[in-house]
Design an enzyme around this catalytic site. Sequence first.
Site, mmCIF file in Angstrom:
data_model
loop_
_atom_site.group_PDB
_atom_site.id
_atom_site.type_symbol
_atom_site.label_atom_id
_atom_site.label_comp_id
_atom_site.label_asym_id
_atom_site.label_seq_id
_atom_site.Cartn_x
_atom_site.Cartn_y
_atom_site.Cartn_z
ATOM 1 N N HIS A 1 0.610 4.020 -2.898
ATOM 2 C CA HIS A 1 0.182 5.391 -2.638
ATOM 3 C C HIS A 1 1.293 6.404 -2.880
ATOM 4 O O HIS A 1 1.006 7.569 -3.193
ATOM 5 C CB HIS A 1 -0.359 5.508 -1.213
ATOM 6 C CG HIS A 1 -1.715 4.905 -1.058
ATOM 7 N ND1 HIS A 1 -2.692 5.444 -0.245
ATOM 8 C CD2 HIS A 1 -2.261 3.789 -1.604
ATOM 9 C CE1 HIS A 1 -3.788 4.694 -0.309
ATOM 10 N NE2 HIS A 1 -3.535 3.671 -1.114
ATOM 11 N N TRP B 1 -10.442 -8.617 2.809
ATOM 12 C CA TRP B 1 -11.163 -8.976 1.586
ATOM 13 C C TRP B 1 -11.395 -10.484 1.479
ATOM 14 O O TRP B 1 -12.313 -10.920 0.811
ATOM 15 C CB TRP B 1 -10.394 -8.494 0.365
ATOM 16 C CG TRP B 1 -10.527 -7.043 0.067
ATOM 17 C CD1 TRP B 1 -11.459 -6.449 -0.739
ATOM 18 C CD2 TRP B 1 -9.692 -5.970 0.544
ATOM 19 N NE1 TRP B 1 -11.277 -5.089 -0.784
ATOM 20 C CE2 TRP B 1 -10.194 -4.768 -0.008
ATOM 21 C CE3 TRP B 1 -8.580 -5.910 1.379
ATOM 22 C CZ2 TRP B 1 -9.615 -3.527 0.248
ATOM 23 C CZ3 TRP B 1 -8.004 -4.674 1.635
ATOM 24 C CH2 TRP B 1 -8.510 -3.497 1.078
ATOM 25 N N ARG C 1 0.829 -1.218 0.000
ATOM 26 C CA ARG C 1 0.000 0.000 0.000
ATOM 27 C C ARG C 1 0.856 1.257 0.000
ATOM 28 O O ARG C 1 0.551 2.241 -0.696
ATOM 29 C CB ARG C 1 -0.934 -0.022 1.216
ATOM 30 C CG ARG C 1 -1.878 1.163 1.304
ATOM 31 C CD ARG C 1 -2.963 0.938 2.341
ATOM 32 N NE ARG C 1 -3.632 2.205 2.654
ATOM 33 C CZ ARG C 1 -3.545 2.837 3.808
ATOM 34 N NH1 ARG C 1 -2.832 2.317 4.805
ATOM 35 N NH2 ARG C 1 -4.168 3.982 4.011
#
Length: 265
Positions: free
Chosen positions: A26, A166, A22
């Site tokens: 980002h 998820w 991540r």
Amino acid sequence: DIAALLEDEDYDDGSYGPVFVRLAWHASGTYDRKTGTGGSDGATIRFKPESGHGANAGLDVARARLEPLKKKYPHISYGDLYTLAGVVAVQELGGPTVRWRPGRSDEKVSANCTPDGRLPDAAQGANHVRDIFYRMGFNDQEIAALIGAHALGRCHSNRSGYEGPWNASPTSFTNFFYTELLEDKWVPKKWDGPAQYVDKDTKSFMMLPADIAFKTDPQFRKYVEKYAADQDAFFADFAPAFTKLLELGVKFPEDAPVYEFKTLE
């Protein structure tokens, strides 16, 4: 050294790998091809106000975990360190080999931080997703491949506002995002937080509104179906798309070497 930092039973699901991916994402996904601004070159994600943008909540944990390596290897730029950490995490968690090359520079001050709003808003639908990724220069196939990284990690209500993993294997890089998206029935979660979805049967797993768009949008769905049926095809498409993401806006030296790393095991 990065691989050795991944496992930690006291953090999340036992691995910093998902948050390293991540961070790399980002740090890179702010690129705007029209203005040539943003991207991993400069590593402005470590400065306020960019570090405090809502989409970057919780990434201070990943930066702090990597900081000892910056001190150990001061010659590596933060931009190279953050993107390399993402590559190592993908591979160590079972994903494809991702080509990576060094050459990013570091901004010394926050003046060139990117404006808020350049990263995807999880509450939005397919049109917003396309606006964000087309701005960077991606097509629908590349977008659908990159979203498969949502097989990793979980959302935290004290960071993004959303909550839950998820799938049942949040520290394994698989095609489970696609299989779960298609095979489970997703219903709105009944809670006080932002709108998100949970699987109807167990309510143990979640999808974001932007995730559901990949099931309902015909162009995205055809790739979701392809990757759900064939993990090798997903890996083959994810690797170059992820490399492209990490290199957006970077002016590499002509002699910059290209690396393909082996995993620890």
